[in-house]
Design a protein around this motif. Structure first.
Motif: not given
Length: 98
Positions: A12-15, A32-38, A45-51
């Motif tokens: 529903d979010s396109g992701k 996730v919210q920071e990656s998607m919106y900020q 088209s993508f992002d690697q999230l880190h510990y």
């Protein structure tokens, strides 16, 4: 080797996001919210999230095919010596091939 439909995932979010279930908590939601919106995810088209220690592996978030919808998830199974049949690959069909 065999390939089998193991389920469907609704978007529903396109992701979509891939992560270890043990990591699903408020910290991951915040990341996730920071990656998607900020951080401008909408422009890539993508992002690697880190510990929080800085190294990759927390999650991968990516655009889903043509956006919202329901996508097929397939697994490839292979016989691994001394282990038996195991999943060796997972695929999400984001845009169906003709």
């Amino acid at each position: 080797m065999r390939r089998e439909l193991i389920g469907k995932v609704g978007v529903d979010s396109g992701k979509l996001i891939i992560t270890d279930p043990v990591r699903i908590n408020q910290n991951l939601v915040d990341e996730v919210q920071e990656s998607m919106y900020q951080s401008g995810f909408n422009n890539k088209s993508f992002d690697q999230l880190h510990y929080n220690t800085g190294h990759p592996g927390l999650a991968v978030i990516f655009s889903s095919g043509l956006g919202d919808g329901v996508y097929n998830v397939y697994a490839t199974f292979e016989d691994i010596p001394d282990w038996g049949e195991r999943i060796t690959k997972v695929e999400i069909e984001l845009i169906q091939e003709d």
